[in-house]
Structure formats: structure tokens, C-alpha cells
Design a protein around this motif. Structure first.
Motif, PDB file in Angstrom:
ATOM      1  N   VAL A 265       1.242  18.543  11.594  1.00  0.00           N
ATOM      2  CA  VAL A 265       2.688  18.542  11.291  1.00  0.00           C
ATOM      3  C   VAL A 265       3.274  17.128  11.377  1.00  0.00           C
ATOM      4  CG1 VAL A 265       3.327  20.937  11.719  1.00  0.00           C
ATOM      5  CG2 VAL A 265       3.089  19.375  13.643  1.00  0.00           C
ATOM      6  N   ASP A 266       2.773  16.317  12.321  1.00  0.00           N
ATOM      7  CA  ASP A 266       3.288  14.944  12.444  1.00  0.00           C
ATOM      8  C   ASP A 266       2.896  14.109  11.230  1.00  0.00           C
ATOM      9  OD1 ASP A 266       4.260  15.734  14.831  1.00  0.00           O
ATOM     10  OD2 ASP A 266       2.783  14.663  16.074  1.00  0.00           O
ATOM     11  N   LEU A 267       1.644  14.272  10.798  1.00  0.00           N
ATOM     12  CA  LEU A 267       1.184  13.516   9.620  1.00  0.00           C
ATOM     13  C   LEU A 267       1.974  13.922   8.380  1.00  0.00           C
ATOM     14  CD1 LEU A 267      -2.681  13.706  10.193  1.00  0.00           C
ATOM     15  CD2 LEU A 267      -1.221  11.698  10.452  1.00  0.00           C
ATOM     16  N   LEU A 268       2.236  15.230   8.272  1.00  0.00           N
ATOM     17  CA  LEU A 268       2.980  15.720   7.113  1.00  0.00           C
ATOM     18  C   LEU A 268       4.433  15.251   7.166  1.00  0.00           C
ATOM     19  CD1 LEU A 268       1.528  19.344   7.049  1.00  0.00           C
ATOM     20  CD2 LEU A 268       1.308  17.668   5.199  1.00  0.00           C
ATOM     21  N   ALA A 269       4.956  15.108   8.386  1.00  0.00           N
ATOM     22  CA  ALA A 269       6.355  14.703   8.539  1.00  0.00           C
ATOM     23  C   ALA A 269       6.541  13.197   8.345  1.00  0.00           C
ATOM     24  CB  ALA A 269       6.859  15.108   9.921  1.00  0.00           C
ATOM     25  N   ASP A 270       5.467  12.426   8.402  1.00  0.00           N
ATOM     26  CA  ASP A 270       5.547  10.971   8.206  1.00  0.00           C
ATOM     27  C   ASP A 270       6.150  10.698   6.824  1.00  0.00           C
ATOM     28  OD1 ASP A 270       5.091   8.280   7.655  1.00  0.00           O
ATOM     29  OD2 ASP A 270       3.227   8.234   8.826  1.00  0.00           O
ATOM     30  N   GLU A 271       7.287  10.033   6.808  1.00  0.00           N
ATOM     31  CA  GLU A 271       8.003   9.799   5.540  1.00  0.00           C
ATOM     32  C   GLU A 271       7.146   9.075   4.510  1.00  0.00           C
ATOM     33  OE1 GLU A 271      10.762  10.971   4.293  1.00  0.00           O
ATOM     34  OE2 GLU A 271      10.790  12.178   6.113  1.00  0.00           O
ATOM     35  N   ARG A 272       6.135   8.324   5.007  1.00  0.00           N
ATOM     36  CA  ARG A 272       5.323   7.557   4.056  1.00  0.00           C
ATOM     37  C   ARG A 272       4.310   8.439   3.329  1.00  0.00           C
ATOM     38  NH1 ARG A 272       3.534   3.307   8.527  1.00  0.00           N
ATOM     39  NH2 ARG A 272       3.165   5.359   9.442  1.00  0.00           N
ATOM     40  N   THR A 273       4.057   9.634   3.827  1.00  0.00           N
ATOM     41  CA  THR A 273       3.091  10.528   3.157  1.00  0.00           C
ATOM     42  C   THR A 273       3.656  10.950   1.801  1.00  0.00           C
ATOM     43  OG1 THR A 273       2.320  11.360   5.275  1.00  0.00           O
ATOM     44  CG2 THR A 273       1.836  12.710   3.348  1.00  0.00           C
TER      45      THR A 273
ATOM     46  N   LYS B  96       0.803  -1.225   0.000  1.00  0.00           N
ATOM     47  CA  LYS B  96       0.000   0.000   0.000  1.00  0.00           C
ATOM     48  C   LYS B  96       0.836   1.276   0.000  1.00  0.00           C
ATOM     49  CE  LYS B  96      -0.793  -0.279   4.982  1.00  0.00           C
ATOM     50  NZ  LYS B  96      -1.735  -0.575   6.044  1.00  0.00           N
ATOM     51  N   TYR B  97       1.992   1.239   0.694  1.00  0.00           N
ATOM     52  CA  TYR B  97       2.772   2.474   0.759  1.00  0.00           C
ATOM     53  C   TYR B  97       3.589   2.721  -0.503  1.00  0.00           C
ATOM     54  CZ  TYR B  97       1.311   2.540   5.626  1.00  0.00           C
ATOM     55  OH  TYR B  97       0.555   2.563   6.773  1.00  0.00           O
ATOM     56  N   THR B  98       4.043   1.628  -1.175  1.00  0.00           N
ATOM     57  CA  THR B  98       4.784   1.878  -2.428  1.00  0.00           C
ATOM     58  C   THR B  98       3.837   2.415  -3.499  1.00  0.00           C
ATOM     59  OG1 THR B  98       4.495  -0.402  -3.190  1.00  0.00           O
ATOM     60  CG2 THR B  98       6.534   0.107  -1.994  1.00  0.00           C
ATOM     61  N   ARG B  99       2.555   2.103  -3.394  1.00  0.00           N
ATOM     62  CA  ARG B  99       1.590   2.653  -4.358  1.00  0.00           C
ATOM     63  C   ARG B  99       1.287   4.110  -4.063  1.00  0.00           C
ATOM     64  NH1 ARG B  99      -3.619  -0.896  -4.713  1.00  0.00           N
ATOM     65  NH2 ARG B  99      -4.191   0.855  -6.032  1.00  0.00           N
ATOM     66  N   GLY B 100       1.675   4.580  -2.894  1.00  0.00           N
ATOM     67  CA  GLY B 100       1.477   5.987  -2.567  1.00  0.00           C
ATOM     68  C   GLY B 100       0.471   6.180  -1.462  1.00  0.00           C
ATOM     69  N   LEU B 101       0.851   7.023  -0.492  1.00  0.00           N
ATOM     70  CA  LEU B 101      -0.024   7.336   0.638  1.00  0.00           C
ATOM     71  C   LEU B 101      -0.502   8.783   0.498  1.00  0.00           C
ATOM     72  CD1 LEU B 101      -1.296   7.042   3.450  1.00  0.00           C
ATOM     73  CD2 LEU B 101       0.968   7.414   4.439  1.00  0.00           C
ATOM     74  N   VAL B 102      -1.801   8.933   0.336  1.00  0.00           N
ATOM     75  CA  VAL B 102      -2.409  10.267   0.193  1.00  0.00           C
ATOM     76  C   VAL B 102      -2.854  10.772   1.558  1.00  0.00           C
ATOM     77  CG1 VAL B 102      -4.472  11.463  -0.659  1.00  0.00           C
ATOM     78  CG2 VAL B 102      -3.203   9.957  -2.187  1.00  0.00           C
TER      79      VAL B 102
END
Ligand SMILES: NC(=O)C1=CN([C@@H]2O[C@H](COP(=O)(O)OP(=O)(O)OC[C@H]3O[C@@H](n4cnc5c(N)ncnc54)[C@H](O)[C@@H]3O)[C@@H](O)[C@H]2O)[C@@H](O)CC1
Ligand SMILES: [K+]
Length: 462
Positions: free
Chosen positions: A277-285, A222-228
Motif C-alpha cells: 500500500v505504501d509503494l502504491l501510495a507513493d506519488e511517483r508511482t 527518471k521520475y518524469t519518464r515514469g516509475l513502474v
């Protein structure tokens, strides 16, 4: 070889024709090819009915004489109505080769408009508008050759009032902007393109065509397909609609940053209540959408600042466009897509100090000023990139004029960004998927119905 997706300005068309002439073609041979190609269409459309060709003084009129001669040769009853003498060598030569009859009025059947094409430089005289309108009424179908008389080829602006609507418009060599821009677009009827051998021009605008997307890689998760990450706001339904579309646009996972979910929310959606800010900082985003239902208050302003400062691939829509200022766009390097409708476009142009030019000029200038891909929405949606790339969307169903339709578009766009497309490609793919989902949804759909059809639209691109 002619590309059927390029859209030329008058200057580009002249350059393309000149390149052929430099290689040994003559205007006469191009006119012969163009006229015979159009005659082929008219032959099918007329289906035995008589044909009247209105011939003007320039090379569009010259095409008309070739068309008339070719149809007469095939046995069609043809009349030429020529309010003026040919004024170019090629048009004079074509008229000399025409062996059929002339008259001052036609007699039913198909009317062919070869008064003026891309060389129109000023409004038609009242006498010519009267002639065109009178003959349009006397015939059962109207076909325009290259560009309908009275229409500015580069902008789609009518230079006269009271021009008749066409049943068919046959473009020569390449599409012109008028074929795909309002208001002219609405009066083109069916569009056809007759190739005359012009070469593609690097950097020319293109007409959106079906993209070629792919299924996830065999080892995808799921994350390689992209996390929105979709940012919620004061009107939760809008962000939820965008999320519903994003779930079907290719990304592997969609998070909604909001305080709660509407009872109808799909369980596929992951609600996130933590600090933005935490969600935006999540590298998977991988990509972020802000704007649908965001609000215009201080909280919304802070959220927008945080989103843009995170410098992730981002789509801004709706309220975010009203809040956006030039300083937000400075020192960003990640892709940015803006999806304004007409009103939002006007506000953005004001914020960015852009006050001149037609629709294309303004979208192009905004793209450069904001270093963003601009999707200027409307019945004639266009997509402008900061590097000058420009694409026009073919008309989609007018049922798209429904609340929430824009939220669905921005959701698809952020999904395409998350799936790895660059900003311009993501925007083009999103506009195409949106139009196709609408076509599949049939009449009188709602935005949530439209979002549901994105999967099927996607299937058509595989
Ligand atoms: N250039 C080429 O190699 C080819 C051109 N073709 C045809 O040629 C067309 C362009 O030809 P032209 O550049 O001659 O342009 P047009 O045939 O559109 O007409 C231009 C002529 O009309 C005059 N004019 C412009 N606006 C007027 C108005 N409102 N009232 C009265 N006169 C007006 C101009 O001064 C000029 O003499 C294309 O649309 C296409 O149909 C085709 O034959 C294919 C080859
Ligand atoms: K014409």
C-alpha cells in the motif's frame, strides 16, 4: 485517399464503395481499377508463365474478367474457367469485354481465384471445392483476389473443409478481417493491397503499424519518464522478466515489489520490500503491473485488490486475470490493460458473464464490461478498447510461443503506460515493440533474450 492500415467489415466495404458511386463512380470503373491493379501484381508474379482465372457469378468474377483481359493485352497466355454465368451487370459487361479463351480446366502456371469475394454468403458447393482444389494442384501458384473463396470475410472462418492454401492474396480497396484473423490468416500467403480510391471510415479497425515514439525530453529525469511498479509473487522469475522488459520500454525507473531477487537479476532493478500500500501510495508511482508469477492464493487476491483500489494506470496479466472479478473494475478511472491468452480470455469471459460471439465480439464486450483495454493474445493478437477502437496485429514470428513471452509483453505495456500513453495507445505500442523485438531476436530465443531486444525495437520507432 485509401489508407493502407484500415480493416473493413463487408458492410463497411459496401458503404465505402457506395460513397464512391454516390460521387459519380460506377461499379464498372471500380472493377476496372481493381482488376487492372491485380493484373499488375499477377504480371510480376507470373513472370511469363500462363495464367488461369476462375470466374464466379458476382463482382469478384467480374474482377476476374478484367484481370484476364488486361493480362491477355500484355501478351500473357490466359484461360478463363467460368463454372457459372455472370449474374451482375458489371460482371456481364466485363465478360463481354474479355476477348480471350475459355476452357473447363487450366494448364499450369498461376491460378487466380475470382470465384467469390466478400459477397460469399454460404459454403461453396462440393463441385466448386473440387474444382478449386483440382485446379490448385494443376498450377504452381495460387493467388486469391480480395478474399479466398470459401472464407468468411468478417471472421476468417472457413465455410468449407479442404480449401487450398494461397501463395498470394490481393485485397481490394481495404483489408478485410479475414486477412488478419486465424484460421484464414495462415492460408493467405503473402498479402498485397490494391487501392481503388475508397475513403477512410472513421472508427474502422486498424492494422498495427510501426509507432512513432520519442526520446526523453531534454530536461527529463527518471521520475518524469515514469516509475513502474511491478508486483512480485510466488514465481519471482516471471515478474523479473516483465521488469527487464519494462526497463527497456521507455519508463525511467522500475521497482519490483518482492521479498528477494533471483541471483541473475539485473542491478538496474530496484527491489522494494516495504508494504504494498505504501509503494502504491507513493506519488511517483506512475503505472503498475500485477499478474506474472503472482499466484492464486489469498495473498495474491489481497495484493490484486490493493493494486486496483489504488486506481493508478495498471496492466493485469496471467494470475491477476484469473483472480479478476467485475467488482474490481467498478469506480476506477485510471487506464487498465488486460493481456489474456486464449485460456485466460475464456476464464475472463466466464467471470464477466460474456458467453457469445466470435473472438472480436468477445474482446469488445469484455473491454466494455471491464472498462479496460483488452489485448487478446494469439497468433492473431487483437486490441479492443472500451470506446470501440479496435486494432489487429500483423502476424509476428511463431518463435514467440515460448515461456515468459507474455511476461515480456506485459512489462512493455506497463512501461508505455508509465511513459504517458493512454491505455489503447500503450497496448498497441507494446504489441508492436514485442513483435519487433522477437523479429530482431531471431530464431529460438528465450524470454530474457526477447526482453533484451526491446531496446533495439524501440530504436526502430525513433
Ligand atoms: N461492389 C463494388 O463496387 C466492387 C466490388 N468488387 C469485387 O466484388 C466483390 C464482391 O462482389 P459481390 O458482392 O458480387 O460478391 P461475390 O462476387 O463474392 O459473389 C456474390 C454472388 O455469389 C452468390 N453466392 C454467394 N455465396 C455463394 C456460394 N457459396 N455459392 C454460390 N453462389 C454464392 C451471391 O448470391 C452473389 O450472387 C469483391 O470481393 C470484389 O472482388 C470490385 O470489383 C471493386 C468494386
Ligand atoms: K476470391
Amino acid at each position: 485517399m485509401t489508407r493502407s492500415d484500415q480493416i473493413f467489415t463487408v458492410a463497411q466495404m459496401r458503404a465505402a464503395e457506395q460513397a464512391l458511386i454516390d460521387r459519380g463512380e460506377s461499379v464498372g470503373s471500380l472493377m476496372e481499377r481493381a482488376g487492372k491493379g491485380v493484373a499488375d501484381w499477377i504480371w510480376r508474379i507470373a513472370h511469363g508463365r500462363s495464367v488461369t482465372v476462375l470466374c464466379g457469378p458476382g463482382n469478384n468474377g467480374g474482377d476476374g474478367y478484367v484481370i484476364a483481359q488486361e493480362l491477355a493485352r500484355r501478351g500473357t497466355h490466359v484461360v478463363v474457367v467460368a463454372p457459372s454465368e455472370p449474374a451482375t451487370d458489371a460482371a456481364r459487361a466485363a465478360r463481354e469485354r474479355y476477348r480471350g479463351t475459355f476452357d473447363t480446366a487450366g494448364n499450369g502456371g498461376v491460378l487466380v481465384d475470382c470465384l467469390f469475394g466478400s459477397g460469399l454468403t454460404r459454403p461453396l458447393s462440393p463441385e466448386l471445392v473440387a474444382l478449386l482444389s483440382r485446379e490448385a494442384v494443376r498450377h504452381s501458384a495460387l493467388l486469391a483476389v480480395d478474399v479466398p473463396s470459401g472464407i468468411d470475410s468478417d471472421t476468417g472462418r472457413p465455410l468449407n473443409e479442404g480449401l487450398p492454401a494461397n501463395d498470394v492474396t490481393v485485397a481490394l480497396g481495404a483489408w478485410k478481417f479475414a486477412h488478419w484473423l486465424m484460421p484464414a490468416m495462415a492460408a493467405m500467403g503473402q498479402r498485397r493491397l490494391v487501392p481503388i480510391g475508397v475513403e477512410p471510415i472513421a472508427g474502422a479497425a486498424t492494422l498495427l503499424t510501426r509507432p512513432h515514439l520519442s526520446a526523453p525530453a531534454i530536461d527529463a529525469h527518471k521520475y518524469t519518464r515514469g516509475l513502474v511498479l511491478v508486483i512480485g509473487g510466488v514465481m519471482p522469475g516471471a515478474a523479473q522478466l516483465a521488469s527487464e522488459a519494462a526497463l527497456r520500454g521507455g519508463a525511467g525507473c522500475v521497482r519490483l515489489a518482492a521479498q528477494g531477487l533471483h541471483p541473475s537479476a539485473t542491478p538496474d532493478l530496484v527491489l522494494k520490500r516495504g508494504p504494498l500500500v505504501d509503494l502504491l501510495a507513493d506519488e511517483r508511482t506512475t503505472a503498475v503491473l500485477a499478474g506474472p508469477g503472482l499466484g492464486l492464493d489469498e495473498t495474491a487476491r489481497v495484493k490484486l485488490g490493493e493494486v486496483l483500489a489504488a486506481d493508478r494506470p495498471t496492466v493485469l496479466d496471467a494470475d491477476a486475470l484469473t483472480l479478476l472479478r467485475p467488482r474490481h473494475c467498478e469506480s476506477r478511472s485510471a487506464a487498465l490493460i488486460l493481456t489474456p491468452h486464449l485460456g485466460e480470455m475464456a476464464r475472463l469471459c466466464e467471470s464477466f458473464g460474456i458467453d457469445e460471439g466470435n473472438r472480436i465480439d468477445r474482446a469488445t464486450k469484455l473491454a466494455q464490461a471491464a472498462q479496460a483495454v483488452v489485448v487478446a493474445k494469439g497468433p492473431d493478437t487483437l486490441i479492443a478498447a472500451p470506446d470501440g477502437r479496435l486494432a489487429l496485429a500483423p502476424p509476428a514470428t511463431s518463435w514467440l510461443s515460448v515461456a515468459g513471452s507474455g511476461d515480456v509483453l506485459s512489462g512493455i505495456a506497463v512501461s508505455r503506460l508509465a511513459a504517458g500513453a493512454d491505455g489503447f495507445t500503450a497496448a498497441c505500442e507494446a504489441v508492436w515493440l514485442h513483435g519487433e523485438a522477437a523479429r530482431l531476436a531471431g530464431p529460438a530465443f528465450t524470454a530474457s533474450g526477447l526482453a533484451r531486444n526491446v531496446s533495439e525495437a524501440y530504436a526502430a520507432t525513433l
